[in-house]
Design a protein around this motif. Structure first.
Motif, PDB file in Angstrom:
ATOM      1  N   GLN A 175      -9.436  -1.244   6.884  1.00  0.00           N
ATOM      2  CA  GLN A 175      -9.673  -1.932   6.468  1.00  0.00           C
ATOM      3  C   GLN A 175      -9.498  -2.607   5.102  1.00  0.00           C
ATOM      4  N   LYS A 176      -7.770  -2.399   4.861  1.00  0.00           N
ATOM      5  CA  LYS A 176      -7.112  -2.286   3.469  1.00  0.00           C
ATOM      6  C   LYS A 176      -8.755  -1.295   2.464  1.00  0.00           C
ATOM      7  N   SER A 177      -8.597  -1.811   0.859  1.00  0.00           N
ATOM      8  CA  SER A 177      -8.912  -0.688   0.132  1.00  0.00           C
ATOM      9  C   SER A 177     -10.329  -1.546  -0.319  1.00  0.00           C
ATOM     10  N   VAL A 178     -11.024  -0.824  -0.976  1.00  0.00           N
ATOM     11  CA  VAL A 178     -12.557  -1.232  -1.191  1.00  0.00           C
ATOM     12  C   VAL A 178     -12.330  -2.213  -1.743  1.00  0.00           C
ATOM     13  N   LEU A 179     -11.245  -2.059  -3.263  1.00  0.00           N
ATOM     14  CA  LEU A 179     -11.835  -2.837  -4.022  1.00  0.00           C
ATOM     15  C   LEU A 179     -10.966  -4.438  -3.513  1.00  0.00           C
TER      16      LEU A 179
ATOM     17  N   GLU B 199      -4.251   2.705   0.230  1.00  0.00           N
ATOM     18  CA  GLU B 199      -5.149   2.632   0.910  1.00  0.00           C
ATOM     19  C   GLU B 199      -5.539   3.521   2.235  1.00  0.00           C
ATOM     20  N   LEU B 200      -4.519   3.820   2.796  1.00  0.00           N
ATOM     21  CA  LEU B 200      -3.883   3.801   3.723  1.00  0.00           C
ATOM     22  C   LEU B 200      -4.323   5.640   4.318  1.00  0.00           C
ATOM     23  N   VAL B 201      -3.707   5.917   3.477  1.00  0.00           N
ATOM     24  CA  VAL B 201      -4.645   8.040   3.341  1.00  0.00           C
ATOM     25  C   VAL B 201      -6.171   7.383   3.888  1.00  0.00           C
ATOM     26  N   PRO B 202      -6.474   7.735   3.959  1.00  0.00           N
ATOM     27  CA  PRO B 202      -7.900   8.419   4.579  1.00  0.00           C
ATOM     28  C   PRO B 202      -7.609   7.797   6.098  1.00  0.00           C
ATOM     29  N   ALA B 203      -7.301   6.771   6.830  1.00  0.00           N
ATOM     30  CA  ALA B 203      -6.937   5.898   8.275  1.00  0.00           C
ATOM     31  C   ALA B 203      -5.663   7.516   8.790  1.00  0.00           C
ATOM     32  N   VAL B 204      -4.665   7.497   7.989  1.00  0.00           N
ATOM     33  CA  VAL B 204      -4.021   8.591   8.893  1.00  0.00           C
ATOM     34  C   VAL B 204      -4.514   9.987   8.524  1.00  0.00           C
ATOM     35  N   GLY B 205      -5.455  10.312   7.784  1.00  0.00           N
ATOM     36  CA  GLY B 205      -5.919  11.213   7.734  1.00  0.00           C
ATOM     37  C   GLY B 205      -6.915  11.621   8.703  1.00  0.00           C
TER      38      GLY B 205
ATOM     39  N   LEU C  55      -7.313   5.608  -4.362  1.00  0.00           N
ATOM     40  CA  LEU C  55      -7.506   4.697  -3.315  1.00  0.00           C
ATOM     41  C   LEU C  55      -6.738   3.356  -3.225  1.00  0.00           C
ATOM     42  N   HIS C  56      -7.443   2.666  -4.274  1.00  0.00           N
ATOM     43  CA  HIS C  56      -7.014   1.123  -3.986  1.00  0.00           C
ATOM     44  C   HIS C  56      -4.977   1.091  -3.444  1.00  0.00           C
ATOM     45  N   ARG C  57      -4.553   2.038  -4.495  1.00  0.00           N
ATOM     46  CA  ARG C  57      -3.254   2.327  -4.507  1.00  0.00           C
ATOM     47  C   ARG C  57      -2.568   2.492  -2.598  1.00  0.00           C
TER      48      ARG C  57
ATOM     49  N   ASP D 121      -3.220 -11.692  -0.303  1.00  0.00           N
ATOM     50  CA  ASP D 121      -3.116  -9.874  -0.018  1.00  0.00           C
ATOM     51  C   ASP D 121      -3.158  -9.234  -1.393  1.00  0.00           C
ATOM     52  N   THR D 122      -3.368 -10.720  -2.218  1.00  0.00           N
ATOM     53  CA  THR D 122      -3.863  -9.587  -3.264  1.00  0.00           C
ATOM     54  C   THR D 122      -5.037  -9.387  -3.795  1.00  0.00           C
ATOM     55  N   THR D 123      -5.515  -8.674  -4.614  1.00  0.00           N
ATOM     56  CA  THR D 123      -6.236  -8.512  -4.601  1.00  0.00           C
ATOM     57  C   THR D 123      -6.938  -8.441  -6.581  1.00  0.00           C
ATOM     58  N   ASP D 124      -7.780  -9.385  -6.603  1.00  0.00           N
ATOM     59  CA  ASP D 124      -8.721  -9.859  -7.899  1.00  0.00           C
ATOM     60  C   ASP D 124      -9.238  -8.678  -8.578  1.00  0.00           C
ATOM     61  N   LEU D 125      -8.559  -8.167  -9.487  1.00  0.00           N
ATOM     62  CA  LEU D 125      -9.434  -6.783  -9.888  1.00  0.00           C
ATOM     63  C   LEU D 125     -10.678  -6.926 -10.946  1.00  0.00           C
ATOM     64  N   VAL D 126      -9.959  -8.620 -11.252  1.00  0.00           N
ATOM     65  CA  VAL D 126     -11.531  -9.101 -12.037  1.00  0.00           C
ATOM     66  C   VAL D 126     -13.106  -8.991 -12.208  1.00  0.00           C
ATOM     67  N   LYS D 127     -12.290  -9.530 -10.711  1.00  0.00           N
ATOM     68  CA  LYS D 127     -13.904  -9.105  -9.603  1.00  0.00           C
ATOM     69  C   LYS D 127     -14.465  -8.584  -9.537  1.00  0.00           C
ATOM     70  N   VAL D 128     -13.856  -7.348  -9.304  1.00  0.00           N
ATOM     71  CA  VAL D 128     -14.597  -6.311  -9.455  1.00  0.00           C
ATOM     72  C   VAL D 128     -13.959  -5.018 -10.368  1.00  0.00           C
ATOM     73  N   GLU D 129     -13.916  -5.673 -11.952  1.00  0.00           N
ATOM     74  CA  GLU D 129     -13.962  -4.218 -12.595  1.00  0.00           C
ATOM     75  C   GLU D 129     -14.615  -3.743 -12.738  1.00  0.00           C
ATOM     76  N   ASP D 130     -15.827  -3.599 -12.389  1.00  0.00           N
ATOM     77  CA  ASP D 130     -17.307  -2.397 -12.338  1.00  0.00           C
ATOM     78  C   ASP D 130     -16.989  -1.594 -11.747  1.00  0.00           C
ATOM     79  N   PHE D 131     -15.978  -1.721 -10.274  1.00  0.00           N
ATOM     80  CA  PHE D 131     -15.486  -0.697  -9.846  1.00  0.00           C
ATOM     81  C   PHE D 131     -14.155   0.241 -10.135  1.00  0.00           C
TER      82      PHE D 131
END
Length: 381
Positions: free
Chosen positions: A84-88, A152-158, A148-150, A129-139
């Motif tokens: 479901q896309k990245s955590v950020l 994003e599919l590595v955990p699902a494929v694994g 993981l954001h860059r 499609d884009t992520t507003d990193l300002v909204k999640v700057e704490d993470f």
């Protein structure tokens, strides 16, 4: 925004992998079904529904509890294994949703975009499609979460590879793909169905609802109106009978020291005695005012008055020294404050801020009627 802008919204090629994930479930007809694969699929469904609720939602979106950097990363990996896309991305979109819930700026509102778009269509929209990193700057300050954001599919494929190694082709198609599709739609139902079907205990200025059936399949996320009433609460089932397994697990983990600082709603919220904030009052007032057709009321006023009387009212309405609230209430065609109060009691749950909502809605309605009258009635010579 032009019509062209609104209709170039869905990137159809980006939906192809999503469709293929669904089609992969039918490959179980070829691979066969084993009890090991079914058990794996069931276990992965509940594990990852927990990761979505406890991780993506209650922790990364709302900071409803604290945890270590290690467990934070584990939650992110488990949640991202749902594809479901990245955590950020997820947390940024969800924080935006709460700022604009069920307004035209909401990313997935059934009220404005329709059920299908709010359920799944918005995910493929170009502007989302884009992520507003300002909204999640704490993470976003954590390198491992940015990694993981860059990717994003590595955990699902694994996880898909692990399912294949554990249970063969049935493990891949049933254990991974079927459970992933189930997690997709259980999660998406909170954005769509939980804003359409259910009960509203609290006035939240949006369409969020409590849905007991969704709460079962999402481990407590279905108590959505509760959540919108107090977003930072780690517990979303506010009553003892509102089942919330995600909270029970997090509470158990707190005894082990894995998580801590679990936030709870104040007693005044649980008793529905807290006064609402200005933003919620304004949104609720707009909903209440919109339930009365100001255009039809203005036409009724115009039809009931002689042209001279109508021109006089128009002159008063366009006079900067007069307000619609001072001129229109005396007209019998205009709904009284008592009429709005009766409608508010039918529309909204109990709240100590009901009078403020009604007063604001009455002013909005009178202003709207006044503007229509002032613009549609010819000026007196």
């Amino acid at each position: 925004m032009t019509n062209a802008d609104t209709h170039e919204d869905i990137i159809y090629p980006s939906a192809i992998p999503f469709v293929l994930v669904h089609l992969a479930c039918f490959a179980a007809i070829w691979s066969g079904v084993t009890w090991q694969a079914v058990a794996l699929g069931i276990a992965l469904y509940w594990l990852r529904i927990f990761a979505i609720g406890a991780g993506y939602h209650r922790y990364f979106s709302h900071r409803s509890y604290s945890t270590s950097r290690v467990f934070q990363f584990i939650l992110a990996v488990l949640a991202q294994s749902t594809a479901q896309k990245s955590v950020l991305w997820w947390a940024a979109k969800h924080r935006h949703h709460h700022l604009h819930s069920d307004t035209p700026e909401d990313v997935h509102s059934p009220r404005h975009k329709g059920f299908f778009y709010s359920h799944v269509g918005w995910i493929f929209a170009r502007r989302h499609d884009t992520t507003d990193l300002v909204k999640v700057e704490d993470f976003a300050r954590y390198p491992e979460l940015m990694w993981l954001h860059r990717f994003e599919l590595v955990p699902a494929v694994g996880l898909a590879v692990l399912c294949f190694l554990l249970a063969g082709w049935p493990g891949l198609f049933i254990g991974f793909f079927c459970s992933t599709v189930a997690v997709y739609h259980a999660t998406f139902c909170i954005n769509s169905l939980a804003h359409v079907r259910g009960r509203k205990r609290y006035v939240t200025g949006d369409d969020s609802r409590n849905n007991w059936l969704l709460a079962i399949f999402t481990m407590g996320e279905g108590w959505h109106n509760n959540h919108h009433a107090y977003q930072s609460s780690v517990r979303q089932g506010f009553r003892w009978w509102e089942i919330d397994p995600t909270f029970y697990i997090l509470k158990s983990l707190s005894f082990l020291g894995v998580v801590w600082n679990l936030k709870s709603p104040p007693a005044e919220v649980l008793r529905n005695e807290r006064r609402l904030g200005a933003r919620v009052i304004n949104r609720a007032a707009e909903q209440l005012a919109a339930s009365f057709n100001s255009e039809r009321i203005a036409l009724a006023v115009a039809a009931a008055l002689h042209s001279a009387e109508l021109s006089a009212i128009r002159d008063q309405l366009i006079d900067a020294g007069h307000r619609a609230a001072e001129i229109l209430p005396s007209l019998p065609q205009v709904p009284s404050r008592e009429a709005l109060l009766a409608e508010a009691r039918a529309m909204f749950a109990r709240t100590p801020s009901l009078d403020e909502i009604v007063d604001r809605a009455h002013n909005l309605l009178l202003t709207s009627i006044g503007q229509r009258l002032a613009s549609s009635v010819p000026a007196r010579a």
